[in-house]
Design a protein around this motif. Structure first.
Motif, PDB file in Angstrom:
ATOM      1  N   ARG A 171     -15.658 -49.849 -13.312  1.00  0.00           N
ATOM      2  CA  ARG A 171     -16.682 -50.647 -13.989  1.00  0.00           C
ATOM      3  C   ARG A 171     -17.865 -49.781 -14.398  1.00  0.00           C
ATOM      4  O   ARG A 171     -18.467 -49.986 -15.460  1.00  0.00           O
ATOM      5  CB  ARG A 171     -17.143 -51.783 -13.076  1.00  0.00           C
ATOM      6  CG  ARG A 171     -16.216 -52.992 -13.075  1.00  0.00           C
ATOM      7  CD  ARG A 171     -16.665 -54.019 -12.067  1.00  0.00           C
ATOM      8  NE  ARG A 171     -16.019 -55.307 -12.276  1.00  0.00           N
ATOM      9  CZ  ARG A 171     -16.047 -56.292 -11.393  1.00  0.00           C
ATOM     10  NH1 ARG A 171     -16.696 -56.147 -10.242  1.00  0.00           N
ATOM     11  NH2 ARG A 171     -15.438 -57.440 -11.658  1.00  0.00           N
ATOM     12  N   GLU A 225     -13.403 -53.248 -17.580  1.00  0.00           N
ATOM     13  CA  GLU A 225     -13.519 -54.628 -17.123  1.00  0.00           C
ATOM     14  C   GLU A 225     -12.326 -54.940 -16.215  1.00  0.00           C
ATOM     15  O   GLU A 225     -11.195 -54.565 -16.524  1.00  0.00           O
ATOM     16  CB  GLU A 225     -13.511 -55.583 -18.310  1.00  0.00           C
ATOM     17  CG  GLU A 225     -13.553 -57.045 -17.932  1.00  0.00           C
ATOM     18  CD  GLU A 225     -13.394 -57.967 -19.118  1.00  0.00           C
ATOM     19  OE1 GLU A 225     -13.420 -59.199 -18.920  1.00  0.00           O
ATOM     20  OE2 GLU A 225     -13.207 -57.458 -20.254  1.00  0.00           O
ATOM     21  N   ARG A 226     -12.589 -55.604 -15.102  1.00  0.00           N
ATOM     22  CA  ARG A 226     -11.483 -56.009 -14.230  1.00  0.00           C
ATOM     23  C   ARG A 226     -10.891 -57.300 -14.772  1.00  0.00           C
ATOM     24  O   ARG A 226     -11.551 -58.326 -14.813  1.00  0.00           O
ATOM     25  CB  ARG A 226     -11.967 -56.207 -12.797  1.00  0.00           C
ATOM     26  CG  ARG A 226     -10.822 -56.385 -11.800  1.00  0.00           C
ATOM     27  CD  ARG A 226     -11.320 -56.448 -10.378  1.00  0.00           C
ATOM     28  NE  ARG A 226     -12.065 -57.678 -10.122  1.00  0.00           N
ATOM     29  CZ  ARG A 226     -12.744 -57.921  -9.000  1.00  0.00           C
ATOM     30  NH1 ARG A 226     -12.789 -56.996  -8.055  1.00  0.00           N
ATOM     31  NH2 ARG A 226     -13.402 -59.042  -8.839  1.00  0.00           N
ATOM     32  N   THR A 227      -9.624 -57.227 -15.191  1.00  0.00           N
ATOM     33  CA  THR A 227      -8.974 -58.386 -15.810  1.00  0.00           C
ATOM     34  C   THR A 227      -7.986 -59.075 -14.880  1.00  0.00           C
ATOM     35  O   THR A 227      -7.477 -60.143 -15.212  1.00  0.00           O
ATOM     36  CB  THR A 227      -8.254 -57.966 -17.099  1.00  0.00           C
ATOM     37  OG1 THR A 227      -7.268 -56.967 -16.796  1.00  0.00           O
ATOM     38  CG2 THR A 227      -9.248 -57.411 -18.121  1.00  0.00           C
ATOM     39  N   SER A 251     -12.379 -50.733  -8.377  1.00  0.00           N
ATOM     40  CA  SER A 251     -12.998 -51.643  -9.338  1.00  0.00           C
ATOM     41  C   SER A 251     -14.436 -51.233  -9.636  1.00  0.00           C
ATOM     42  O   SER A 251     -14.863 -51.166 -10.797  1.00  0.00           O
ATOM     43  CB  SER A 251     -12.954 -53.073  -8.797  1.00  0.00           C
ATOM     44  OG  SER A 251     -13.584 -53.967  -9.682  1.00  0.00           O
ATOM     45  N   ARG A 307     -10.121 -51.434 -20.858  1.00  0.00           N
ATOM     46  CA  ARG A 307     -11.165 -51.177 -21.848  1.00  0.00           C
ATOM     47  C   ARG A 307     -10.498 -50.710 -23.134  1.00  0.00           C
ATOM     48  O   ARG A 307      -9.446 -50.055 -23.105  1.00  0.00           O
ATOM     49  CB  ARG A 307     -12.192 -50.154 -21.383  1.00  0.00           C
ATOM     50  CG  ARG A 307     -11.677 -48.760 -21.108  1.00  0.00           C
ATOM     51  CD  ARG A 307     -12.838 -47.770 -21.011  1.00  0.00           C
ATOM     52  NE  ARG A 307     -13.446 -47.553 -22.314  1.00  0.00           N
ATOM     53  CZ  ARG A 307     -14.688 -47.089 -22.489  1.00  0.00           C
ATOM     54  NH1 ARG A 307     -15.452 -46.826 -21.450  1.00  0.00           N
ATOM     55  NH2 ARG A 307     -15.184 -46.900 -23.702  1.00  0.00           N
TER      56      ARG A 307
END
Length: 238
Positions: free
Chosen positions: A24, A29-31, A20, A45
């Motif tokens: 980043r 983005e960590r969803t 992560s 992304r």
């Protein structure tokens, strides 16, 4: 069959937190994030995703995790990745794990300028343009230039840095002086990158010094702009 078909890479990682943080840095983005019943994250992304699952005792040097990602512009994406690395580390990561290569056209991929990103778990994400480059590229003028085309296939597509280095060394020794200076610099810079990948920092430094010491006309400097930019990144690691 109607509807949209979507495939999503599912890659192993030794730590979802490490993965992560790394992605980043590159603008993802960590969803999604879960720790039970198994560690799992989704990094996204620009409308596409990479999924990661945790694997205890994963060895980054020996993993086979890989996937292809086709994007509109590999050059623009590389610039964003490089900016993220410079902001976090003060340099582009070009050796060891993690690392990134520069976009280079490859004879075996429809002249697409692809690059590879190796993440902290050893997964290799291979980026290529969505469209094949139909513009006619100038054929190399020298034996060294033609050898470089073959070396890039070995080093980038096959991942055999040592064999690519041997191939370049042989031609540099025999006919390097006969090549136009932009082709010579392309070969020297790629050979320096291969040296860093194989842990030969002294060889990389010597090659980069040779690049810096090469006298160029304005026209030659313009033609070698990409090689000179790559050399500047490599000096930060050599």
């Amino acid at each position: 069959m109607s509807g949209t078909v979507v495939t999503v890479p599912l890659l192993p990682c030794r730590s979802i937190d490490e993965a992560s943080e790394f992605y980043r840095m590159l603008g993802f983005e960590r969803t999604h994030h879960q720790t039970r019943p198994n560690p799992y994250i989704v990094m996204a992304r620009d409308g596409w995703e990479l999924h990661f699952f945790g694997v205890d005792q994963l060895d980054p040097e020996n993993t086979y995790g890989t996937c292809l990602v086709f994007v509109p512009d590999t050059g623009a994406l590389w610039d964003e990745f490089a900016a993220g690395m410079r902001a976090a580390h003060g340099k582009v990561l070009v050796e060891g794990i993690p690392r990134v290569t520069r976009p280079r056209k490859r004879a075996n991929t429809g002249n697409r300028a692809g690059f590879s990103l190796t993440d902290p778990s050893g997964n290799v994400i291979r980026f290529f343009p969505q469209q094949e480059d139909t513009a006619r590229s100038e054929a190399p003028q020298s034996r060294l230039g033609r050898t470089l085309v073959k070396a890039i296939v070995l080093g980038e597509s096959k991942g055999d840095a040592e064999q690519a280095a041997k191939l370049l060394d042989s031609t540099l020794a025999r006919s390097g002086d006969e090549a136009p200076k932009p082709e010579l610099l392309d070969a020297l810079v790629y050979r320096a990158e291969l040296a860093l990948r194989t842990g030969d920092r002294a060889r990389a430094a010597a090659l980069l010094k040779q690049v810096g010491d090469t006298e160029l006309t304005d026209a030659e400097r313009e033609a070698a702009a990409s090689a000179l930019a790559t050399a500047a990144d490599l000096r930060g690691a050599a």
